[in-house]
Each structure stands twice: as structure tokens, then as C-alpha cells.
Design an enzyme around this catalytic site. Structure first.
Site, PDB file in Angstrom:
ATOM      1  N   SER A 235       0.811  -1.224   0.000  1.00 37.40           N
ATOM      2  CA  SER A 235       0.000   0.000   0.000  1.00 37.40           C
ATOM      3  C   SER A 235       0.846   1.276   0.000  1.00 37.40           C
ATOM      4  CB  SER A 235      -0.951  -0.003   1.200  1.00 37.40           C
ATOM      5  OG  SER A 235      -1.942  -0.997   1.043  1.00 37.40           O
ATOM      6  N   THR A 278      -5.429  -3.034   8.256  1.00 31.77           N
ATOM      7  CA  THR A 278      -5.332  -4.418   7.818  1.00 31.77           C
ATOM      8  C   THR A 278      -5.312  -5.333   9.032  1.00 31.77           C
ATOM      9  OG1 THR A 278      -4.159  -5.932   6.336  1.00 31.77           O
ATOM     10  CG2 THR A 278      -2.794  -4.422   7.627  1.00 31.77           C
ATOM     11  N   LYS A 282      -9.310  -4.699  11.761  1.00 33.37           N
ATOM     12  CA  LYS A 282     -10.448  -4.185  10.998  1.00 33.37           C
ATOM     13  C   LYS A 282     -11.738  -4.104  11.811  1.00 33.37           C
ATOM     14  CE  LYS A 282      -8.622  -5.425   6.477  1.00 33.37           C
ATOM     15  NZ  LYS A 282      -8.914  -5.913   5.122  1.00 33.37           N
ATOM     16  N   ASP A 318     -12.885  -2.696   0.950  1.00 32.09           N
ATOM     17  CA  ASP A 318     -12.606  -4.106   0.652  1.00 32.09           C
ATOM     18  C   ASP A 318     -13.733  -4.714  -0.179  1.00 32.09           C
ATOM     19  OD1 ASP A 318     -10.135  -4.414   1.857  1.00 32.09           O
ATOM     20  OD2 ASP A 318     -10.969  -5.042   3.788  1.00 32.09           O
ATOM     21  N   GLY A 342     -11.426 -18.688   6.269  1.00 27.75           N
ATOM     22  CA  GLY A 342     -11.055 -17.678   7.248  1.00 27.75           C
ATOM     23  C   GLY A 342     -12.241 -16.855   7.703  1.00 27.75           C
ATOM     24  N   GLY A 344     -11.647 -13.704   9.586  1.00 29.60           N
ATOM     25  CA  GLY A 344     -11.056 -12.482  10.119  1.00 29.60           C
ATOM     26  C   GLY A 344     -11.740 -11.255   9.561  1.00 29.60           C
ATOM     27  N   ASN A 365     -13.346 -22.149   9.050  1.00 26.71           N
ATOM     28  CA  ASN A 365     -12.403 -21.517   9.978  1.00 26.71           C
ATOM     29  C   ASN A 365     -12.034 -22.504  11.072  1.00 26.71           C
ATOM     30  OD1 ASN A 365     -11.023 -18.982  10.527  1.00 26.71           O
ATOM     31  ND2 ASN A 365     -12.179 -18.927  12.441  1.00 26.71           N
ATOM     32  N   LEU A 368     -14.615 -22.156  15.241  1.00 28.44           N
ATOM     33  CA  LEU A 368     -15.974 -22.197  14.687  1.00 28.44           C
ATOM     34  C   LEU A 368     -16.821 -21.015  15.148  1.00 28.44           C
ATOM     35  CD1 LEU A 368     -17.065 -25.948  14.727  1.00 28.44           C
ATOM     36  CD2 LEU A 368     -16.794 -24.450  12.749  1.00 28.44           C
ATOM     37  N   GLY A 452      -4.504 -11.375  -5.087  1.00 26.81           N
ATOM     38  CA  GLY A 452      -4.699 -10.328  -4.087  1.00 26.81           C
ATOM     39  C   GLY A 452      -4.331  -8.951  -4.592  1.00 26.81           C
TER      40      GLY A 452
END
Length: 480
Positions: A235, A278, A282, A318, A342, A344, A365, A368, A452
């Protein structure tokens, strides 16, 4: 000034390194302790070999150096070197007045009195700097922050010691931002290196071209990215190139953070205009925002924070950045169901985006309960990541949202052994490396891939617009 630390074994190679970096530096530091012994005895010749000022340094092991001589011999060799036209000499804080200092005074060489702490930031750092300034012309302190609160302390040095000529350096990963924003610490220079002579040093070219660190002034707007880890982030390259492209007086810096509250205090102190968020913050930042967009409210995750009158505002780019590369495949029916790996901060936006377009989603994940939380909000299924194999051949899209496989752990795959059929579209939001182990295995099976870097570029352009009010310049190569 940007100062290049020279860790070469010969004077000739050191001079060559100066020449190679000449466009990026204003001054250099000759480290006698890295030179071969025969070269050390000729060090007085070096200032005449280059066309910039030179700092003479002969560092002891306890200060991070390699000098193997007795203190008496070390000082004698420094006195001999000072026959050359050095502009500065670095003398450690515990060295009493000696022939080195006398020689420097005689020759009109400015004395840097330095303190190094490779363990911590001393509690009495302001007092130590003041006493160093009484001993020499310039006070230098190179310390090791162990938290972001330590970093904040270093940024307060200028307020506490205005008018004192000083060099302030935070070593290690936490300290990288202090090397870039050295002018905000009141530091007269920052050290750069081709070989990372001290922990956290970055190249002179990067400081000069990517960050334009030497051009920071009182009017420079400060932006950045917070995370843990964060130094791998692309970034800064994206945003700093954009700022330069529109001639915008701003800098974008990576901040390794361990505590969101400490960072918000810092952001207020230095009057930051905005920052990206990040992993793993978040969700954590939400408590500190006075206003959020509809997307943040519905997704429950924020990746962009901007200053608005009287408060911080949270945005989520995002969502748009993720969906853009695959929206055509969703609209034409190619993607009807998806497996999201994931739970997150990033997966909050990704799951919401997919569900918003009518895609059936299953979240995998290890914990759970975290997957269940997102699943309940978005009306989708969830399962343990250990059961990934049972979804082979049953999904159109696989999205990897965790940090597994991120540089430097490039040999890891969150769903090791998953049997790709070749019909899946596989999307890994990691961008360093571009080809993660997961994507390599998907490619072997003939899967369509998304990277990505695509998501980073699209969401980054929207962040840039939120930060500056301008579209990202189309004529600039973002580097992604």
C-alpha cells in the site's frame, strides 16, 4: 538529510557504493569497524574520495559494532582518521573527554554523542538526550521500541527538546516509521543502508523515491497503514506513487501496531489525515469511530479511516475491491456458490459482498465461533477448516482470506491436500507473494485464478479518493 551507512570492507568499495546511491543521499557514514584492518589505517583518505560530507564512526560491540581493538587503540585509530576532512565524528555517550574529542575540536569537526539501546526505549529518554546534547554538538539516540506506545514516545522528542540538534532513531520493525518520518521527530538525518547494518534500516532509494522522506515539511499530510504484520504491505508504494502523480504534499507510511488505542492517540498527536487498516484491526478500530458508512455498519469491519470535522469516519473499500474482478462471473451465473476460508476482518467484507450478489456461501475456519458469528449475520453456512476436503467439486469459487501463505511463510497452504477439480475459480487475497502455494496447486489443476494484487489495487484506488478527494491518476504505474 538521508545518510547512507557504509559497511564495506574496503574504502574503494565504500566510495563506489556512495556513487551508486548518490542521487538518493546527502551524507554518508563510514563505519571503520566494518573495514579490513589495512583499510582502517587509510581511512583519512576517504572524505577526498567522495563528494558529500562524511561521518566517522568506529563502533564497539556493545554499541552494535564490530571493533575488536582495545579502547586505547580504537581511539588512536580515530584520531589518525580525523586527519582527513570528516565533517562529523560519532563518540559514544560513556566515553569521557579524550584525544578524539580534542582532535575533532581542533579540526572543526562536529561531534555526535550517541547512545544505543538494543533492548528498549529508556524511560528517561528525554533526559538522556538533553545530557547528550550537553556533551557534544549533536545528540543521537538509537533505541528499540517494543510497543507502539514506545514509538509514540519517540515522536514526542521534538516537542520536549525543541532547538536541540539531534538524531532520533527507533530500531527494529516498530521503528521503521521513525526512519521514514524522521523530520517529524526533529531528527537532522535518517540512516539508510544496502545491507541493513542496524535493525529496521531501509534503502536510500526507497526513502528518496518511494517515500520522498526528505521532502516532508510542516504542511505534509500524513497517511498510513496499521496492522500486525504490516511491513510487507504494498500500500505505501501504491499511495505514495499516487500522491507524487498528482503533486500532492503527502506521505503514506507503514505502522506496526500492537494496540489500537495507542495508535489513535498518536494519530491525533501528529494530526494524521487518514489511514488504512489491515489484519488484525479491521474490527478493533470500530470503537474509535464517530461515523461509519452503510457498508461498515452492515459488514461489521472497517479498512479505511479518514478524518472528518470533529471525528474519525470509517469506510470499507474491501467490498468493492474484492467483488470487481469476479462480478461478471457472478452476473452470468458462473459463480453460484463459494467457499470462504477464514473468519477475520477481511472475510466480513468478502462474505457480505458475495451474499449481497446472491452467492451461497460456506465459511471455513479453525475457530468455529468466529465463523458462526459472520454466518449468522449474512445467513450462510459455516464449518471447520479441517473439513475442507468434503467441499471438493461442490463449489464454484474458493476465496482464501487468511494470512496463511503470506511472505515469508510462503510454503504454507490453509487447505493443504484439497482436491481441485479444475472447474473452480480460486481467489487468494494475499498479494505477497502473488502466486501463493494455494494458487500454485489450483493452477496445476487448471483452475481460473484471481490475485490479491487485483483486490489491493481496486480497494486502494477507492481509499486514495477518500484520502485526497481525487481519482487515482491513470497515468501512474501503481507497481501492483
Amino acid at each position: 538529510m538521508i545518510c547512507l551507512t557504509l559497511s564495506d570492507s574496503t574504502l574503494e568499495s565504500a566510495a563506489k557504493r556512495v556513487k551508486e546511491n548518490r542521487d538518493y543521499i546527502d551524507i554518508c557514514e563510514l563505519r571503520l569497524d566494518y573495514l579490513d584492518e589495512s583499510e582502517q589505517r587509510k581511512a583519512a583518505c576517504f572524505p577526498a574520495m567522495v563528494d558529500i560530507p562524511v561521518i566517522l564512526t568506529f563502533r564497539r560491540p556493545q554499541d552494535g559494532g564490530k571493533c575488536g581493538f582495545s579502547e586505547k587503540i580504537r581511539r588512536a585509530m580515530m584520531v589518525s582518521a580525523l586527519e582527513g576532512d570528516f565533517k562529523y565524528v560519532d563518540i559514544e555517550e560513556d566515553v569521557k573527554r579524550s584525544e578524539v574529542e580534542d582532535k575533532a575540536r581542533e579540526k572543526g569537526v562536529r561531534i555526535i554523542r550517541s547512545l544505543h539501546d538494543f533492548e528498549k526505549v529508556p524511560e528517561d529518554i528525554f533526559s538522556k538526550l538533553y545530557h547528550l546534547s550537553e556533551k557534544g554538538d549533536i545528540a543521537k539516540i538509537a533505541v528499540t521500541p517494543r510497543s507502539f506506545q514506545d514509538v509514540f514516545t519517540l515522536f514526542r522528542v521534538e516537542e520536549e527538546l525543541k532547538g536541540v540538534d539531534k538524531i532520533v532513531i527507533g530500531m527494529g520493525d516498530y521503528g521503521v516509521c521513525t526512519r521514514i518520518l524522521y523530520k517529524k521527530l526533529g531528527s537532522m538525518l535518517t540512516f539508510a543502508s544496502s545491507d541493513e547494518v542496524a535493525p529496521g534500516q531501509i534503502s536510500a532509494e526507497q526513502l528518496k523515491l518511494e517515500y520522498r522522506a526528505d521532502q516532508v515539511n510542516e504542511r505534509t499530510a500524513i497517511y498510513g497503514i496499521i496492522g500486525n504484520p504490516v511491513l510487507h504491505s504494498a500500500s505505501p508504494m501504491l499511495h505514495n506513487r499516487g500522491f507524487k502523480g498528482i503533486n500532492f504534499n503527502a506521505i503514506y507510511v507503514p505502522f506496526l501496531v500492537d494496540n489500537v488505542r495507542s495508535f489513535f492517540m498518536f494519530a491525533e498527536y501528529v494530526k494524521m489525515r487518514g489511514f488504512s487498516v489491515t489484519v488484525p484491526f479491521k474490527v478493533d478500530v470500530l470503537s474509535y469511530l464517530g461515523n461509519v458508512t452503510r457498508e461498515v455498519k452492515q459488514i461489521g469491519s472497517c479498512n479505511t479511516v479518514v478524518r472528518v470535522p470533529g471525528m474519525w469516519k470509517g469506510i470499507n473499500t474491501d467490498y468493492y475491491g474484492f467483488i470487481k474482478p469476479i462480478v461478471n462471473d457472478i452476473e452470468n451465473g458462473r459463480i453460484k456458490n463459494a467457499l470462504v476460508i477464514g473468519a477475520g476482518g477481511a472475510s466480513h467484507a468478502i462474505v457480505w459482498a458475495l451474499r449481497n450478489y446472491g452467492v451461497k456461501v460456506t465459511i471455513l475456519n479453525r475457530t468455529l465461533s468466529r465463523a458462526e458469528t459472520i454466518a449468522r449475520i449474512n445467513l450462510c453456512d459455516y464449518d471447520s477448516i479441517e473439513n475442507a476436503g468434503k467441499y471438493s467439486g461442490a463449489v464454484d469459487l474458493i476465496v482464501q482470506t487468511t494470512s496463511v501463505g503470506l511472505y515469508p511463510d510462503v510454503d504454507q497452504n490453509p487447505i493443504e491436500g484439497f482436491k481441485f477439480t479444475g472447474s473452480e475459480i480460486v481467489y487468494d487475497i494475499i498479494y505477497k507473494p502473488k502466486m501463493t502455494k494455494l494458487l500454485q496447486e489450483a493452477e496445476k489443476a487448471g483452475c481460473q485464478l484471481h490475485f490479491g494484487s487485483q483486490m489491493l489495487l481496486e480497494q486502494g484506488k477507492l481509499q486514495f479518493e477518500a484520502f485526497t478527494g481525487y481519482h487515482y491518476p491513470h497515468w501512474v504505474d501503481s507497481g501492483l
